[in-house]
Design a protein around this motif. Structure first.
Motif, PDB file in Angstrom:
ATOM      1  N   LEU A 190       0.873  -1.251   0.045  1.00 59.02           N
ATOM      2  CA  LEU A 190       0.046   0.046  -0.069  1.00 59.02           C
ATOM      3  C   LEU A 190       0.847   1.152  -0.025  1.00 59.02           C
ATOM      4  CD1 LEU A 190      -2.610  -0.944   2.837  1.00 59.02           C
ATOM      5  CD2 LEU A 190      -2.878  -0.877   0.334  1.00 59.02           C
ATOM      6  N   GLU A 191       0.529   2.395  -0.336  1.00 56.35           N
ATOM      7  CA  GLU A 191       1.054   3.619  -0.367  1.00 56.35           C
ATOM      8  C   GLU A 191       0.157   4.578  -0.024  1.00 56.35           C
ATOM      9  OE1 GLU A 191       1.741   5.333  -4.508  1.00 56.35           O
ATOM     10  OE2 GLU A 191       2.127   3.267  -4.718  1.00 56.35           O
ATOM     11  N   PHE A 192       0.689   5.547   0.671  1.00 60.76           N
ATOM     12  CA  PHE A 192      -0.161   6.954   0.954  1.00 60.76           C
ATOM     13  C   PHE A 192       0.774   8.100   0.427  1.00 60.76           C
ATOM     14  CE2 PHE A 192      -1.373  10.639   3.284  1.00 60.76           C
ATOM     15  CZ  PHE A 192      -2.689  10.751   3.156  1.00 60.76           C
ATOM     16  N   ARG A 193       0.311   8.822  -0.324  1.00 60.91           N
ATOM     17  CA  ARG A 193       1.203  10.189  -0.821  1.00 60.91           C
ATOM     18  C   ARG A 193       0.450  11.298  -0.483  1.00 60.91           C
ATOM     19  NH1 ARG A 193       2.094   8.412  -7.090  1.00 60.91           N
ATOM     20  NH2 ARG A 193       2.661   6.457  -6.584  1.00 60.91           N
ATOM     21  N   SER A 194       1.163  12.462  -0.119  1.00 61.78           N
ATOM     22  CA  SER A 194       0.823  13.805   0.016  1.00 61.78           C
ATOM     23  C   SER A 194       1.717  14.734  -0.509  1.00 61.78           C
ATOM     24  CB  SER A 194       0.627  14.196   1.216  1.00 61.78           C
ATOM     25  OG  SER A 194       1.676  14.243   2.199  1.00 61.78           O
ATOM     26  N   SER A 195       1.533  16.031  -0.534  1.00 61.86           N
ATOM     27  CA  SER A 195       2.674  16.815  -1.285  1.00 61.86           C
ATOM     28  C   SER A 195       3.981  16.874  -0.571  1.00 61.86           C
ATOM     29  CB  SER A 195       2.066  18.210  -1.446  1.00 61.86           C
ATOM     30  OG  SER A 195       2.017  18.709  -0.003  1.00 61.86           O
ATOM     31  N   ASP A 196       4.023  16.619   0.640  1.00 64.43           N
ATOM     32  CA  ASP A 196       5.233  16.575   1.420  1.00 64.43           C
ATOM     33  C   ASP A 196       5.613  15.340   2.036  1.00 64.43           C
ATOM     34  OD1 ASP A 196       3.336  16.286   3.336  1.00 64.43           O
ATOM     35  OD2 ASP A 196       4.235  17.999   4.677  1.00 64.43           O
ATOM     36  N   SER A 197       5.002  14.130   1.634  1.00 64.87           N
ATOM     37  CA  SER A 197       5.408  12.587   2.191  1.00 64.87           C
ATOM     38  C   SER A 197       4.883  11.692   1.283  1.00 64.87           C
ATOM     39  CB  SER A 197       5.024  12.682   3.169  1.00 64.87           C
ATOM     40  OG  SER A 197       3.553  12.315   3.545  1.00 64.87           O
ATOM     41  N   CYS A 198       5.622  10.602   1.469  1.00 64.50           N
ATOM     42  CA  CYS A 198       5.203   9.316   0.602  1.00 64.50           C
ATOM     43  C   CYS A 198       5.508   8.145   1.410  1.00 64.50           C
ATOM     44  CB  CYS A 198       5.836   9.274  -0.563  1.00 64.50           C
ATOM     45  SG  CYS A 198       5.673   7.587  -1.303  1.00 64.50           S
ATOM     46  N   MET A 199       4.295   7.641   1.888  1.00 64.55           N
ATOM     47  CA  MET A 199       4.526   6.314   2.765  1.00 64.55           C
ATOM     48  C   MET A 199       4.144   4.894   1.981  1.00 64.55           C
ATOM     49  SD  MET A 199       3.235   7.664   6.364  1.00 64.55           S
ATOM     50  CE  MET A 199       1.448   8.209   5.736  1.00 64.55           C
ATOM     51  N   LEU A 200       5.415   4.041   2.197  1.00 65.76           N
ATOM     52  CA  LEU A 200       5.105   2.827   1.523  1.00 65.76           C
ATOM     53  C   LEU A 200       4.826   1.673   2.594  1.00 65.76           C
ATOM     54  CD1 LEU A 200       7.562   3.188  -1.330  1.00 65.76           C
ATOM     55  CD2 LEU A 200       5.258   3.312  -1.484  1.00 65.76           C
ATOM     56  N   PHE A 201       3.856   0.895   2.372  1.00 69.95           N
ATOM     57  CA  PHE A 201       3.817  -0.222   3.542  1.00 69.95           C
ATOM     58  C   PHE A 201       3.972  -1.603   2.553  1.00 69.95           C
ATOM     59  CE2 PHE A 201       1.190   3.273   4.524  1.00 69.95           C
ATOM     60  CZ  PHE A 201       1.613   3.348   5.838  1.00 69.95           C
ATOM     61  N   HIS A 202       4.677  -2.609   3.327  1.00 67.31           N
ATOM     62  CA  HIS A 202       4.979  -3.896   2.753  1.00 67.31           C
ATOM     63  C   HIS A 202       3.918  -4.663   3.810  1.00 67.31           C
ATOM     64  CE1 HIS A 202       6.987  -7.949   2.543  1.00 67.31           C
ATOM     65  NE2 HIS A 202       6.229  -7.635   1.256  1.00 67.31           N
ATOM     66  N   LEU A 203       2.947  -5.425   3.238  1.00 71.60           N
ATOM     67  CA  LEU A 203       2.296  -6.161   4.283  1.00 71.60           C
ATOM     68  C   LEU A 203       2.441  -7.391   4.196  1.00 71.60           C
ATOM     69  CD1 LEU A 203      -0.792  -4.298   2.646  1.00 71.60           C
ATOM     70  CD2 LEU A 203       0.088  -3.458   4.748  1.00 71.60           C
ATOM     71  N   GLY A 204       3.415  -7.734   5.311  1.00 68.35           N
ATOM     72  CA  GLY A 204       3.893  -9.290   5.315  1.00 68.35           C
ATOM     73  C   GLY A 204       2.893 -10.056   6.102  1.00 68.35           C
ATOM     74  N   LYS A 205       3.024 -11.358   6.127  1.00 65.54           N
ATOM     75  CA  LYS A 205       2.110 -12.226   7.031  1.00 65.54           C
ATOM     76  C   LYS A 205       2.266 -11.927   8.671  1.00 65.54           C
ATOM     77  CE  LYS A 205       0.845 -14.816   3.697  1.00 65.54           C
ATOM     78  NZ  LYS A 205      -0.204 -14.452   2.998  1.00 65.54           N
ATOM     79  N   GLU A 206       3.168 -11.494   8.931  1.00 61.85           N
ATOM     80  CA  GLU A 206       3.254 -11.134  10.464  1.00 61.85           C
ATOM     81  C   GLU A 206       3.354  -9.972  10.933  1.00 61.85           C
ATOM     82  OE1 GLU A 206       2.892 -13.613  12.751  1.00 61.85           O
ATOM     83  OE2 GLU A 206       2.596 -15.229  10.803  1.00 61.85           O
ATOM     84  N   ARG A 207       3.893  -9.054   9.907  1.00 60.93           N
ATOM     85  CA  ARG A 207       4.310  -7.367  10.304  1.00 60.93           C
ATOM     86  C   ARG A 207       4.028  -6.647   9.222  1.00 60.93           C
ATOM     87  NH1 ARG A 207      10.467  -8.719   9.995  1.00 60.93           N
ATOM     88  NH2 ARG A 207      10.871  -7.579   8.352  1.00 60.93           N
ATOM     89  N   ILE A 208       3.869  -5.374   9.437  1.00 65.10           N
ATOM     90  CA  ILE A 208       4.144  -4.267   8.300  1.00 65.10           C
ATOM     91  C   ILE A 208       5.651  -3.678   8.469  1.00 65.10           C
ATOM     92  CG2 ILE A 208       2.975  -2.144   7.646  1.00 65.10           C
ATOM     93  CD1 ILE A 208       0.703  -3.038   9.119  1.00 65.10           C
ATOM     94  N   ASP A 209       6.065  -3.580   7.300  1.00 65.60           N
ATOM     95  CA  ASP A 209       7.242  -2.694   6.765  1.00 65.60           C
ATOM     96  C   ASP A 209       6.808  -1.611   6.358  1.00 65.60           C
ATOM     97  OD1 ASP A 209       9.263  -4.570   7.824  1.00 65.60           O
ATOM     98  OD2 ASP A 209       8.618  -5.817   6.204  1.00 65.60           O
ATOM     99  N   LEU A 210       7.520  -0.450   6.862  1.00 65.18           N
ATOM    100  CA  LEU A 210       7.030   0.931   6.478  1.00 65.18           C
ATOM    101  C   LEU A 210       8.388   1.606   5.955  1.00 65.18           C
ATOM    102  CD1 LEU A 210       5.415   3.870   6.134  1.00 65.18           C
ATOM    103  CD2 LEU A 210       6.123   4.219   8.370  1.00 65.18           C
ATOM    104  N   VAL A 211       8.360   2.407   4.842  1.00 66.44           N
ATOM    105  CA  VAL A 211       9.170   3.230   4.458  1.00 66.44           C
ATOM    106  C   VAL A 211       8.512   4.500   3.900  1.00 66.44           C
ATOM    107  CG1 VAL A 211      11.038   3.843   2.260  1.00 66.44           C
ATOM    108  CG2 VAL A 211      10.620   1.473   3.130  1.00 66.44           C
ATOM    109  N   SER A 212       9.095   5.688   4.641  1.00 69.59           N
ATOM    110  CA  SER A 212       8.481   6.830   4.373  1.00 69.59           C
ATOM    111  C   SER A 212       9.490   8.003   4.114  1.00 69.59           C
ATOM    112  CB  SER A 212       8.124   7.533   6.043  1.00 69.59           C
ATOM    113  OG  SER A 212       7.747   8.817   5.741  1.00 69.59           O
TER     114      SER A 212
END
Length: 156
Positions: free
Chosen positions: A65-87
């Motif tokens: 998944l991703e969430f974007r705005s003018s000043d940020s971009c967040m990417l989520f990797h949805l694993g089986k046990e956890r969520i990894d985030l890169v912002s």
């Protein structure tokens, strides 16, 4: 209801699956028509069950998944046990737009010094699919593994 009612457009898209769902649940075409007119709340409940089953299957297949705005971009990797985030966050005074792929590309290529990167991970607070539903309700959209990998490569 676990998630939400499918929209009219989504129900049209899944009309064949809805027919099969109704048949499996012992509701044939004539009975469905009658139920819609005489017991609309019962018909809504069946559509709610159908909606949950469709969304459950969709959420089980989502990995990014991703969430974007003018000043940020967040990417989520949805694993089986956890969520990894890169912002990726534009620092104060950074005049860039991270809401489009082109804007992100330009910012990474020409303004990398004005960006802050953050990575973290967390376990799910509830079920994986319920958390995915919440992310989508808050404005996230499905993303791709390719985008995730490209951003990972850039920030490493």
């Amino acid at each position: 209801m676990k998630y939400r009612m499918l929209t009219e457009e989504e129900l049209v898209h899944f009309s064949e699956e809805l027919k099969h769902f109704l048949i499996v649940n012992g509701v044939h075409a004539e009975e469905w028509e009658k139920m819609n007119h005489e017991e609309p709340s019962k018909a809504r409940d069946l559509v709610g069950l159908f909606s949950d089953s469709i969304l459950q299957r969709v959420y089980e297949k989502l990995s990014f998944l991703e969430f974007r705005s003018s000043d940020s971009c967040m990417l989520f990797h949805l694993g089986k046990e956890r969520i990894d985030l890169v912002s990726i966050q534009a620092k104060q005074g950074g005049n860039m737009d991270l809401s489009t792929p082109e804007g992100i590309h330009t910012a990474l290529k020409e303004h990398a010094g004005q960006l802050a990167f953050f990575q973290t991970q967390k376990t799910y607070n509830s079920t994986r699919e319920l958390e995915i539903h919440r992310f989508l309700e808050q404005g996230c959209v499905p993303s791709s593994e390719e985008f995730w990998n490209n951003i990972q490569e850039v920030i490493q």
